[in-house]
Design an enzyme around this catalytic site. Structure first.
Site, PDB file in Angstrom:
ATOM      1  N   ASN A  98       0.829  -1.190   0.000  1.00 37.26           N
ATOM      2  CA  ASN A  98       0.000   0.000   0.000  1.00 37.26           C
ATOM      3  C   ASN A  98       0.878   1.260   0.000  1.00 37.26           C
ATOM      4  OD1 ASN A  98      -2.407   1.574   0.230  1.00 37.26           O
ATOM      5  ND2 ASN A  98      -3.354  -0.120   1.339  1.00 37.26           N
ATOM      6  N   HIS A 149      23.601   2.290  11.628  1.00 34.42           N
ATOM      7  CA  HIS A 149      24.839   3.048  11.835  1.00 34.42           C
ATOM      8  C   HIS A 149      25.544   2.561  13.090  1.00 34.42           C
ATOM      9  CE1 HIS A 149      23.819   5.823   8.617  1.00 34.42           C
ATOM     10  NE2 HIS A 149      22.578   5.732   9.054  1.00 34.42           N
ATOM     11  N   ALA A 152      -0.310  -3.440  13.560  1.00 32.27           N
ATOM     12  CA  ALA A 152      -0.040  -2.045  13.203  1.00 32.27           C
ATOM     13  C   ALA A 152       0.818  -1.357  14.259  1.00 32.27           C
ATOM     14  CB  ALA A 152      -1.351  -1.296  13.028  1.00 32.27           C
ATOM     15  N   LYS A 183       6.556  -8.356  19.754  1.00 28.57           N
ATOM     16  CA  LYS A 183       6.639  -9.647  20.448  1.00 28.57           C
ATOM     17  C   LYS A 183       5.477 -10.521  20.008  1.00 28.57           C
ATOM     18  CE  LYS A 183       8.877  -7.725  24.474  1.00 28.57           C
ATOM     19  NZ  LYS A 183       8.815  -7.425  25.881  1.00 28.57           N
ATOM     20  N   ARG A 194       0.340 -14.511  20.115  1.00 25.74           N
ATOM     21  CA  ARG A 194      -0.203 -15.873  20.151  1.00 25.74           C
ATOM     22  C   ARG A 194       0.043 -16.563  18.821  1.00 25.74           C
ATOM     23  NH1 ARG A 194      -5.097 -16.659  17.500  1.00 25.74           N
ATOM     24  NH2 ARG A 194      -6.290 -14.796  17.036  1.00 25.74           N
TER      25      ARG A 194
END
Length: 193
Positions: free
Chosen positions: A84, A114, A159, A179, A182
């Site tokens: 998108n 960096h 998101a 993280k 499930r």
């Protein structure tokens, strides 16, 4: 060893000290500029130009403009790829996307980083580690994927996530840092928020 050779090996390199890299960067920026100016109704023209930018594509894909990348030749996209608006790929190292990958708006895939050492950092040195996105992956809006990350097949990234470590296959993961929330199982029969 040239700066490009260092870049390709994941070593510290300086893109500003290599005419070859600067030429590639300028060429890619110009092609992205042209791509982003094509009418969204001219899908064939967009597709033809994106094939000049991206190193490897399959036949069925769509990339919404605006789209930005550094070199282009280090990007590989699979079949049924969709990106998108406002996707940014810093592809100093390989960035590979499997088949059936969906990318929501405002996502970034950053192979470049960096050094911590101040002198090295201010000299313009950087490093690049590859990113790999598996098959059937859905990446939510405003996700940022950092250098060296692999996201496994069939996974969903929520998101706003910042993905700084590998994510296994068949999971829903989200957050900053991202993280695993499930596993995705065959019992998932409805959409969940």
């Amino acid at each position: 060893m040239t700066e490009k050779e260092k870049m390709d090996k994941g070593m510290l390199y300086n893109p500003n000290k290599d005419k070859e890299l600067l030429t590639y960067l300028k060429k890619c920026k110009q092609l992205c500029y042209k791509f982003n100016k094509i009418s969204p109704l001219k899908i064939n023209s967009q597709k033809k130009l994106i094939k000049k930018i991206i190193g490897k594509t399959k036949s069925n894909f769509y990339i919404s403009s605006p789209f930005f990348c550094d070199y282009g030749f280090n990007i590989e996209i699979g079949e049924n790829f969709f990106s998108n608006y406002n996707c940014v790929i810093l592809d100093a190292a390989k960035v590979t996307f499997g088949d059936n990958v969906l990318i929501a708006p405002n996502c970034g895939f950053y192979t470049s980083g960096h050094p911590i050492n101040i002198e090295e950092r201010i000299s313009g040195s950087e490093f690049a580690y590859p990113i790999h996105i598996g098959n059937n992956v859905w990446i939510g809006a405003n996700v940022k994927v950092l250098p060296g990350v692999t996201i496994g097949d069939n996974s969903i990234i929520g998101a706003g996530s910042v993905v700084n470590k590998n994510i296994p296959s068949n999971v829903i993961a989200a957050g900053n840092p991202c993280k695993v929330i499930r596993e995705i199982t065959r019992d998932n029969t409805r959409n969940e928020n």
